[in-house]
Design an enzyme around this catalytic site. Structure first.
Site, PDB file in Angstrom:
ATOM      1  N   GLY A 187      65.970  21.927  46.808  1.00 36.38           N
ATOM      2  CA  GLY A 187      65.708  21.671  48.182  1.00 36.38           C
ATOM      3  C   GLY A 187      67.140  21.199  48.880  1.00 36.38           C
ATOM      4  O   GLY A 187      68.034  20.404  48.035  1.00 36.38           O
ATOM      5  N   ASN A 188      67.211  21.494  50.218  1.00 37.94           N
ATOM      6  CA  ASN A 188      68.419  21.023  51.003  1.00 37.94           C
ATOM      7  C   ASN A 188      68.279  21.354  52.555  1.00 37.94           C
ATOM      8  O   ASN A 188      67.259  21.993  52.754  1.00 37.94           O
ATOM      9  CB  ASN A 188      69.428  22.420  50.578  1.00 37.94           C
ATOM     10  CG  ASN A 188      69.177  23.531  50.507  1.00 37.94           C
ATOM     11  OD1 ASN A 188      68.667  24.322  51.371  1.00 37.94           O
ATOM     12  ND2 ASN A 188      68.992  24.104  49.356  1.00 37.94           N
TER      13      ASN A 188
ATOM     14  N   SER B 101      75.877  21.780  45.807  1.00 38.95           N
ATOM     15  CA  SER B 101      74.819  22.410  44.715  1.00 38.95           C
ATOM     16  C   SER B 101      74.759  21.418  43.560  1.00 38.95           C
ATOM     17  O   SER B 101      75.724  20.861  42.999  1.00 38.95           O
ATOM     18  CB  SER B 101      75.615  23.676  44.079  1.00 38.95           C
ATOM     19  OG  SER B 101      74.577  24.377  43.293  1.00 38.95           O
ATOM     20  N   GLY B 102      73.449  21.247  43.205  1.00 36.86           N
ATOM     21  CA  GLY B 102      73.019  20.491  41.748  1.00 36.86           C
ATOM     22  C   GLY B 102      73.449  19.091  41.876  1.00 36.86           C
ATOM     23  O   GLY B 102      73.475  18.500  40.554  1.00 36.86           O
TER      24      GLY B 102
ATOM     25  N   SER C  35      75.458  24.069  48.341  1.00 37.27           N
ATOM     26  CA  SER C  35      74.195  24.424  47.741  1.00 37.27           C
ATOM     27  C   SER C  35      74.261  25.960  47.451  1.00 37.27           C
ATOM     28  O   SER C  35      74.758  26.855  48.571  1.00 37.27           O
ATOM     29  CB  SER C  35      73.166  24.071  48.793  1.00 37.27           C
ATOM     30  OG  SER C  35      72.155  25.123  48.566  1.00 37.27           O
ATOM     31  N   SER C  36      73.332  26.340  46.556  1.00 37.68           N
ATOM     32  CA  SER C  36      73.469  28.018  46.364  1.00 37.68           C
ATOM     33  C   SER C  36      72.763  28.715  47.427  1.00 37.68           C
ATOM     34  O   SER C  36      72.893  29.813  47.632  1.00 37.68           O
ATOM     35  CB  SER C  36      72.528  28.049  45.047  1.00 37.68           C
ATOM     36  OG  SER C  36      71.299  27.555  44.900  1.00 37.68           O
ATOM     37  N   ASP C  37      71.718  28.111  48.297  1.00 33.94           N
ATOM     38  CA  ASP C  37      71.264  28.610  49.409  1.00 33.94           C
ATOM     39  C   ASP C  37      71.910  28.726  50.636  1.00 33.94           C
ATOM     40  O   ASP C  37      71.685  28.957  51.693  1.00 33.94           O
ATOM     41  CB  ASP C  37      70.201  27.759  49.712  1.00 33.94           C
ATOM     42  CG  ASP C  37      69.051  27.865  48.608  1.00 33.94           C
ATOM     43  OD1 ASP C  37      68.609  29.084  48.147  1.00 33.94           O
ATOM     44  OD2 ASP C  37      68.403  26.946  48.026  1.00 33.94           O
TER      45      ASP C  37
ATOM     46  N   HIS D 192      65.205  23.992  53.624  1.00 39.38           N
ATOM     47  CA  HIS D 192      64.283  24.618  52.320  1.00 39.38           C
ATOM     48  C   HIS D 192      64.282  23.806  51.297  1.00 39.38           C
ATOM     49  O   HIS D 192      64.904  22.866  50.927  1.00 39.38           O
ATOM     50  CB  HIS D 192      65.557  25.747  51.769  1.00 39.38           C
ATOM     51  CG  HIS D 192      64.848  26.468  50.598  1.00 39.38           C
ATOM     52  ND1 HIS D 192      63.683  27.065  50.760  1.00 39.38           N
ATOM     53  CD2 HIS D 192      65.580  26.928  49.356  1.00 39.38           C
ATOM     54  CE1 HIS D 192      63.532  27.739  49.810  1.00 39.38           C
ATOM     55  NE2 HIS D 192      64.553  27.621  48.746  1.00 39.38           N
TER      56      HIS D 192
ATOM     57  N   HIS E  53      61.122  23.615  47.679  1.00 38.47           N
ATOM     58  CA  HIS E  53      59.840  24.187  46.929  1.00 38.47           C
ATOM     59  C   HIS E  53      58.760  23.239  47.105  1.00 38.47           C
ATOM     60  O   HIS E  53      58.223  23.141  45.806  1.00 38.47           O
ATOM     61  CB  HIS E  53      60.294  24.578  45.595  1.00 38.47           C
ATOM     62  CG  HIS E  53      61.687  25.443  45.471  1.00 38.47           C
ATOM     63  ND1 HIS E  53      62.183  25.964  44.460  1.00 38.47           N
ATOM     64  CD2 HIS E  53      62.178  26.162  46.589  1.00 38.47           C
ATOM     65  CE1 HIS E  53      63.153  26.718  44.501  1.00 38.47           C
ATOM     66  NE2 HIS E  53      63.020  26.986  45.856  1.00 38.47           N
TER      67      HIS E  53
ATOM     68  N   ASP F 167      48.287  22.165  67.112  1.00 48.90           N
ATOM     69  CA  ASP F 167      49.244  21.200  67.918  1.00 48.90           C
ATOM     70  C   ASP F 167      50.687  21.588  67.536  1.00 48.90           C
ATOM     71  O   ASP F 167      51.673  21.355  68.492  1.00 48.90           O
ATOM     72  CB  ASP F 167      49.040  19.694  67.266  1.00 48.90           C
ATOM     73  CG  ASP F 167      47.743  19.120  67.705  1.00 48.90           C
ATOM     74  OD1 ASP F 167      47.201  19.274  68.593  1.00 48.90           O
ATOM     75  OD2 ASP F 167      47.352  18.294  66.823  1.00 48.90           O
TER      76      ASP F 167
ATOM     77  N   HIS G  64      58.685  32.918  46.580  1.00 47.06           N
ATOM     78  CA  HIS G  64      59.790  31.898  46.618  1.00 47.06           C
ATOM     79  C   HIS G  64      59.292  30.481  47.265  1.00 47.06           C
ATOM     80  O   HIS G  64      58.991  29.407  46.398  1.00 47.06           O
ATOM     81  CB  HIS G  64      61.075  32.419  47.450  1.00 47.06           C
ATOM     82  CG  HIS G  64      62.303  31.473  47.344  1.00 47.06           C
ATOM     83  ND1 HIS G  64      63.484  32.065  47.710  1.00 47.06           N
ATOM     84  CD2 HIS G  64      62.564  30.288  46.728  1.00 47.06           C
ATOM     85  CE1 HIS G  64      64.387  31.040  47.480  1.00 47.06           C
ATOM     86  NE2 HIS G  64      63.678  29.935  46.966  1.00 47.06           N
TER      87      HIS G  64
ATOM     88  N   TYR H 126      50.587  15.115  76.084  1.00 47.06           N
ATOM     89  CA  TYR H 126      50.496  14.305  74.927  1.00 47.06           C
ATOM     90  C   TYR H 126      51.794  13.524  74.909  1.00 47.06           C
ATOM     91  O   TYR H 126      52.777  14.129  75.180  1.00 47.06           O
ATOM     92  CB  TYR H 126      50.411  15.078  73.666  1.00 47.06           C
ATOM     93  CG  TYR H 126      50.579  14.660  72.382  1.00 47.06           C
ATOM     94  CD1 TYR H 126      49.477  14.193  71.717  1.00 47.06           C
ATOM     95  CD2 TYR H 126      51.826  14.337  71.915  1.00 47.06           C
ATOM     96  CE1 TYR H 126      49.647  13.316  70.502  1.00 47.06           C
ATOM     97  CE2 TYR H 126      52.046  13.639  70.467  1.00 47.06           C
ATOM     98  CZ  TYR H 126      50.653  13.046  69.739  1.00 47.06           C
ATOM     99  OH  TYR H 126      51.062  12.548  68.676  1.00 47.06           O
TER     100      TYR H 126
END
Ligand SMILES: [Zn+2]
Length: 233
Positions: free
Chosen positions: A29-30, A46-47, A75-77, A96, A98, A121, A172, A230
């Site tokens: 995640g990132n 990354s990592g 990050s790899s993404d 992002h 998982h 909502d 994914h 609201y």
């Protein structure tokens, strides 16, 4: 003060929220935070475990995915984030993960149906699930193509990225975005909750109907429409 100090700090704080919100395990995640005046964003390296992160370790990258400042590999993404910032001019944060339930829907290749008012909502559409990527996209510039898979699918479904700030990429996992990293993070947590409750709803009552239109409209307009009432603004 370094001109990127603000986005470094914001990206760091937002990334640290991912494990606290139960949205990531280990380094999955990132979050990134953009500064459109410089056309760059700060993203997690990354990592690197969350416990070892600090603002100085965030990597500054431009909207073509090129590192502008930072000693660590981003990050790899990163290229997925770059494509979304480049194509969608009004977003300043991307997340992002998982996260378990959202990823389970993505792996099942299913949109998350709108079953209740909590979903309404936030958005009036089922949460879209883009199909898994084609083999040539996977073999090519994978993370770059992931960005285009998201954009092309949103366009094909005629969904506006400012209205629908979340998507599942088939096989994914989830991507969310917003006008700030905080909003993208909020959307990521909301998506996981909607994914969980939709899953439980189908377990309790298989074949359950989608939320009826009158309730969809009513709940969305309470928060978003003209004359929304609201909250305190
Ligand atoms: Zn991923």
């Amino acid at each position: 003060m370094n001109k990127y100090a603000q986005i470094r700090q914001t990206a760091f704080e937002a990334n640290m929220q991912l494990p606290r919100l139960g949205l990531v395990l280990f380094t999955f995640g990132n979050v990134s935070a953009a500064d459109r005046s410089f056309r760059v964003f700060a993203i997690k390296p990354s990592g690197v475990p969350y416990a070892d992160l600090n603002p100085d370790k965030m990597v500054i990258v431009d909207f073509n995915g090129k590192v502008v400042e930072g000693d660590l590999r981003p990050s790899s993404d990163t290229l997925t984030h770059a494509v979304l910032y480049k194509e969608w001019p009004n977003i300043e944060g991307i997340v992002h993960t998982h996260s378990t339930y959202a990823t389970a829907w993505a792996q099942s290749l299913r949109d998350i149906p709108i079953y209740g008012t909590t979903h309404a909502d936030h958005l009036i559409h089922d949460i879209p699930c883009a199909p898994p990527m084609e083999d040539n996209m996977i073999a090519g510039n994978y993370e770059h193509e992931t960005g285009y898979q998201i954009i092309n699918f949103m366009n094909w479904k005629k969904l506006n990225y400012e209205e629908v700030e979340m998507i599942l990429v088939g096989s994914h996992g989830p991507f969310t975005w917003g006008t700030s990293p905080e909003k993208a993070l909020y959307n990521s947590a909301v998506l996981e909750e909607l994914a969980k409750t939709a899953y439980l709803t189908e377990q309790i009552r298989p074949g359950v109907q989608r939320l009826k239109d009158a309730l969809i409209r009513k709940h969305y307009e309470r928060k978003h429409g003209q004359g929304s009432y609201y909250g305190q603004e």
